[in-house]
Write a protein that holds these residues in place. Structure first.
Motif: not given
Length: 390
Positions: A116-143
């Motif tokens: 709500l404050e400011a949408p966050q765009r987070i780059a991660f080592l892909g593709p979708v479904g990697t453990f790095t993707h899981a780490a990004a979701l864990k740290h920044f949340g699904k929003a």
């Protein structure tokens, strides 16, 4: 129903349970409990929206202050503040929900509020479904808007260009060691480390709807995941070919069009690619963990429980490393890791990546680093940042 405090609502729920007569039907008893649950849900929803409104007020203050100062863009994501909030959540938690699960709930609430404050765009080592993707979701949340990149270098470039606010890259695994590409990325980048994520790595043996196990001829996964499951594979599928691919996400993606293949990947890949877990937690080391770094531009204030990372270019002489480490011992700074990488393009020259406990603002950490500087060719502070909370 009149408005009640959460404490009053819980008292009513407990009284309902304790006072239920023997003659009360199960339906009556459950209806009373469900009414209390509905009341609690209303309280939760109201409080979450109140928190969101406060987050919007924070955003307005930051934007107005920035406009008045005619300075750079306001910073909405504050890793040290989020770490403090999550630690406080776990410290005051009384159960029955476990501390970390309660903190994960708050992580998602904070993610929505930050969006709500400011949408966050987070780059991660892909593709979708990697453990790095899981780490990004864990740290920044699904929003957060998580965007996959093909290589670690691409993640650095995306953040450097400002196309993404932050990046998530793997740096070391407890079983397989350091990720050299990430360390090398810092040698040619001015980005800072602003946070870390520790992710327990649980590997799953995945199949698709159309997979025919009696004709299984290959198992796809990243080379590290294959190594982490080597013994399990030797016992259960000793004669099936193991094919290393660029990522676990890519391994999962390949099953879509192959009936004779399986993949090893994490939980995120299961959901993203519509696969089925044939076997769960097949990693040889049940405590297997990967550490990820959050990279960005800004310096981070102390959170109370921090790490500092530096990269040092040493002189080519006997005892150079011992000289570097002595100030850490003298000032009582605990070193948590040290890694060596070639100092390109110089031949037979090396740099040291050193992690230590504490923040650069801590007097002992600052004093140790100041004592190291005259002993080396170059020293760069990669960042001081909160230790992983979840």
């Amino acid at each position: 129903m009149s408005e009640q405090s959460p404490e009053q609502t819980m008292d009513n729920l407990n009284q309902t349970a304790a006072g239920a007569s023997d003659t009360a039907t199960e339906k009556e008893f459950l209806d009373n409990i469900r009414q209390n649950i509905d009341a609690v849900d209303c309280e939760i929803q109201t409080l979450i929206n109140n928190r969101a409104k406060l987050a919007q007020q924070v955003a307005a203050v930051k934007k107005n202050h920035t406009a008045a100062d005619d300075s750079s863009d306001p910073i909405f994501y504050r890793p040290e503040r989020e770490a403090q909030v999550l630690k406080a959540v776990m410290e005051r938690n009384t159960g029955p929900i476990a501390d970390e699960k309660m903190a994960r709930l708050f992580r998602e609430i904070m993610s929505v509020c930050l969006d709500l404050e400011a949408p966050q765009r987070i780059a991660f080592l892909g593709p979708v479904g990697t453990f790095t993707h899981a780490a990004a979701l864990k740290h920044f949340g699904k929003a957060a808007d998580t965007v996959p990149m093909t290589t670690i270098t691409d993640v650095f470039r995306e953040v450097e260009a400002g196309t993404a606010m932050y990046g998530v890259v793997p740096v070391e695994n407890s079983s397989e060691g350091v990720v050299n590409h990430t360390l090398d990325g810092f040698l040619s980048s001015s980005l800072k480390i602003i946070g870390e994520v520790e992710l327990p790595i649980h590997q799953n043996f995945l199949v698709a709807e159309h997979t025919k196990l009696d004709g299984l001829s290959r198992i796809y996964s990243h080379q590290q995941s294959l190594a982490q499951c080597r013994h399990w594979l030797d016992v259960n599928f000793p004669n099936v070919e193991r094919v290393a691919v660029s990522s676990n996400g890519e391994a999962a993606r390949r099953l879509k069009n192959e009936w004779h293949s399986a993949a090893i990947a994490g939980d995120v890949a299961v959901a993203e690619y519509g696969l089925h877990k044939l076997y769960s937690n097949i990693e040889d080391n049940p405590s297997n963990t990967t550490r990820f770094l959050i990279i960005g531009h800004e310096a981070i204030a102390p959170s109370g429980q921090d790490k500092t990372s530096i990269v040092v270019s040493a002189h080519d002489r006997a005892g150079a490393l011992i000289e570097i480490l002595k100030p850490l011992s003298y000032h009582g700074v605990s070193m948590t890791s040290i890694e060596t990488r070639p100092e390109r393009p110089n031949k037979w020259a090396y740099v040291f990546f050193i992690d230590m406990n504490g923040h650069i603002n801590d007097p002992n950490v600052s004093a140790a680093i100041n004592d190291i500087r005259p002993l080396v060719k170059d020293l760069r502070i990669l960042g001081s940042y909160p230790k992983a909370v979840l």
